[in-house]
Design a protein around this motif. Structure first.
Motif, PDB file in Angstrom:
ATOM      1  N   THR A 100       0.802  -1.215   0.000  1.00  0.00           N
ATOM      2  CA  THR A 100       0.000   0.000   0.000  1.00  0.00           C
ATOM      3  C   THR A 100       0.839   1.271   0.000  1.00  0.00           C
ATOM      4  O   THR A 100       0.615   2.170  -0.802  1.00  0.00           O
ATOM      5  CB  THR A 100      -0.961   0.012   1.212  1.00  0.00           C
ATOM      6  N   ASN A 101       1.841   1.355   0.864  1.00  0.00           N
ATOM      7  CA  ASN A 101       2.592   2.596   1.025  1.00  0.00           C
ATOM      8  C   ASN A 101       4.041   2.530   0.570  1.00  0.00           C
ATOM      9  O   ASN A 101       4.793   3.484   0.791  1.00  0.00           O
ATOM     10  CB  ASN A 101       2.547   3.042   2.498  1.00  0.00           C
ATOM     11  N   TYR A 102       4.454   1.414  -0.009  1.00  0.00           N
ATOM     12  CA  TYR A 102       5.850   1.298  -0.422  1.00  0.00           C
ATOM     13  C   TYR A 102       6.029   0.154  -1.413  1.00  0.00           C
ATOM     14  O   TYR A 102       5.145  -0.682  -1.589  1.00  0.00           O
ATOM     15  CB  TYR A 102       6.775   1.092   0.785  1.00  0.00           C
ATOM     16  N   VAL A 103       7.204   0.147  -2.038  1.00  0.00           N
ATOM     17  CA  VAL A 103       7.633  -0.958  -2.887  1.00  0.00           C
ATOM     18  C   VAL A 103       8.746  -1.668  -2.123  1.00  0.00           C
ATOM     19  O   VAL A 103       9.715  -1.035  -1.702  1.00  0.00           O
ATOM     20  CB  VAL A 103       8.149  -0.462  -4.256  1.00  0.00           C
ATOM     21  N   LYS A 104       8.589  -2.962  -1.927  1.00  0.00           N
ATOM     22  CA  LYS A 104       9.576  -3.749  -1.186  1.00  0.00           C
ATOM     23  C   LYS A 104      10.504  -4.453  -2.176  1.00  0.00           C
ATOM     24  O   LYS A 104      10.056  -5.201  -3.034  1.00  0.00           O
ATOM     25  CB  LYS A 104       8.890  -4.784  -0.303  1.00  0.00           C
ATOM     26  N   VAL A 105      11.805  -4.198  -2.020  1.00  0.00           N
ATOM     27  CA  VAL A 105      12.827  -4.898  -2.789  1.00  0.00           C
ATOM     28  C   VAL A 105      13.410  -5.963  -1.868  1.00  0.00           C
ATOM     29  O   VAL A 105      13.821  -5.661  -0.746  1.00  0.00           O
ATOM     30  CB  VAL A 105      13.934  -3.931  -3.267  1.00  0.00           C
ATOM     31  N   THR A 106      13.428  -7.194  -2.338  1.00  0.00           N
ATOM     32  CA  THR A 106      13.924  -8.321  -1.556  1.00  0.00           C
ATOM     33  C   THR A 106      15.250  -8.794  -2.125  1.00  0.00           C
ATOM     34  O   THR A 106      15.335  -9.157  -3.301  1.00  0.00           O
ATOM     35  CB  THR A 106      12.914  -9.488  -1.592  1.00  0.00           C
ATOM     36  N   ALA A 120      15.104  -5.987   8.046  1.00  0.00           N
ATOM     37  CA  ALA A 120      15.284  -7.349   8.548  1.00  0.00           C
ATOM     38  C   ALA A 120      14.156  -8.249   8.057  1.00  0.00           C
ATOM     39  O   ALA A 120      13.095  -7.776   7.653  1.00  0.00           O
ATOM     40  CB  ALA A 120      15.322  -7.338  10.074  1.00  0.00           C
ATOM     41  N   SER A 121      14.388  -9.554   8.121  1.00  0.00           N
ATOM     42  CA  SER A 121      13.418 -10.549   7.684  1.00  0.00           C
ATOM     43  C   SER A 121      13.410 -11.701   8.676  1.00  0.00           C
ATOM     44  O   SER A 121      14.395 -11.937   9.372  1.00  0.00           O
ATOM     45  CB  SER A 121      13.791 -11.070   6.300  1.00  0.00           C
ATOM     46  N   LYS A 122      12.323 -12.447   8.689  1.00  0.00           N
ATOM     47  CA  LYS A 122      12.274 -13.655   9.509  1.00  0.00           C
ATOM     48  C   LYS A 122      13.075 -14.782   8.848  1.00  0.00           C
ATOM     49  O   LYS A 122      13.381 -15.781   9.488  1.00  0.00           O
ATOM     50  CB  LYS A 122      10.833 -14.089   9.767  1.00  0.00           C
ATOM     51  N   HIS A 123      13.417 -14.610   7.569  1.00  0.00           N
ATOM     52  CA  HIS A 123      14.238 -15.587   6.849  1.00  0.00           C
ATOM     53  C   HIS A 123      15.710 -15.235   7.065  1.00  0.00           C
ATOM     54  O   HIS A 123      16.096 -14.074   6.939  1.00  0.00           O
ATOM     55  CB  HIS A 123      13.897 -15.600   5.360  1.00  0.00           C
ATOM     56  N   LYS A 124      16.507 -16.214   7.366  1.00  0.00           N
ATOM     57  CA  LYS A 124      17.887 -16.015   7.801  1.00  0.00           C
ATOM     58  C   LYS A 124      18.713 -15.086   6.911  1.00  0.00           C
ATOM     59  O   LYS A 124      19.368 -14.169   7.411  1.00  0.00           O
ATOM     60  CB  LYS A 124      18.577 -17.375   7.930  1.00  0.00           C
ATOM     61  N   GLU A 125      18.726 -15.299   5.599  1.00  0.00           N
ATOM     62  CA  GLU A 125      19.602 -14.522   4.718  1.00  0.00           C
ATOM     63  C   GLU A 125      18.916 -13.353   4.016  1.00  0.00           C
ATOM     64  O   GLU A 125      19.582 -12.521   3.423  1.00  0.00           O
ATOM     65  CB  GLU A 125      20.221 -15.436   3.657  1.00  0.00           C
ATOM     66  N   VAL A 126      17.612 -13.264   4.070  1.00  0.00           N
ATOM     67  CA  VAL A 126      16.865 -12.251   3.326  1.00  0.00           C
ATOM     68  C   VAL A 126      16.942 -10.891   4.018  1.00  0.00           C
ATOM     69  O   VAL A 126      16.836 -10.793   5.241  1.00  0.00           O
ATOM     70  CB  VAL A 126      15.387 -12.674   3.159  1.00  0.00           C
ATOM     71  N   ARG A 127      17.115  -9.851   3.211  1.00  0.00           N
ATOM     72  CA  ARG A 127      17.040  -8.464   3.696  1.00  0.00           C
ATOM     73  C   ARG A 127      16.204  -7.680   2.695  1.00  0.00           C
ATOM     74  O   ARG A 127      16.126  -8.014   1.511  1.00  0.00           O
ATOM     75  CB  ARG A 127      18.431  -7.838   3.812  1.00  0.00           C
ATOM     76  N   TYR A 128      15.578  -6.608   3.209  1.00  0.00           N
ATOM     77  CA  TYR A 128      14.667  -5.802   2.399  1.00  0.00           C
ATOM     78  C   TYR A 128      15.118  -4.353   2.303  1.00  0.00           C
ATOM     79  O   TYR A 128      15.792  -3.833   3.194  1.00  0.00           O
ATOM     80  CB  TYR A 128      13.264  -5.800   3.019  1.00  0.00           C
TER      81      TYR A 128
END
Length: 157
Positions: A100-106, A120-128
């Motif tokens: 809604t308010n942003y575009v998330k780059v993973t 931060a992410s709940k997935h070990k290596e993922v960052r946003y």
């Protein structure tokens, strides 16, 4: 989108051409995320970007252009209503998604990037990286992350 009806003064052929040429609109899911069929290649990614609502479309265009300049020959696809970017045969290194308010780059291997992207992410290596309407994209930093991410083993999906 309902089919357009022929105007009384049009020939049948001209009317058919006008109806066929009518633009199709992607359905927007929650948060304004475009619903685009799963497919490989640049065309579905461009369809996704074209369907991004409002200011998010410009963000999508800028992100796509930065990735293309940084990783010539980048492999693209739309999966789960999100554009994915990767190296053919090596997996995916990045995706994006409208909220809604942003575009998330993973960044799938984001914890291995320097500096580490902020989200931060709940997935070990993922960052946003969340990009809001009035945010300036640090193109130099974004390109550095894309370069690093493209050189890491990609995510297989």
């Amino acid at each position: 989108m309902p089919a357009k009806t022929p105007k009384p003064h049009e020939s049948a052929a001209r009317s058919a051409a006008r109806i066929t040429a009518a633009p199709t609109r992607a359905k927007l899911l929650s948060g304004g995320n475009p619903q685009i069929a799963k497919a490989d290649g640049d065309a579905p990614v461009q369809a996704y970007i074209a369907a991004m609502p409002g200011w998010k479309r410009d963000v999508g265009r800028r992100i796509d252009a930065l990735i293309e300049r940084t990783v010539p020959g980048v492999h693209k696809a739309v999966k789960w209503n999100s554009p994915f970017y990767g190296i053919e045969g090596q997996g995916w290194f990045l995706s994006c998604h409208c909220f809604t308010n942003y575009v998330k780059v993973t960044f799938f291997r984001g914890t291995l990037l320097r500096p580490v992207p902020p989200g931060a992410s709940k997935h070990k290596e993922v960052r946003y990286l969340d990009i809001h309407e009035d945010d300036a994209i640090d193109q130099e930093q974004f390109a550095a992350w894309v370069t690093q991410a493209s050189q890491l083993p990609g995510e297989r999906m």
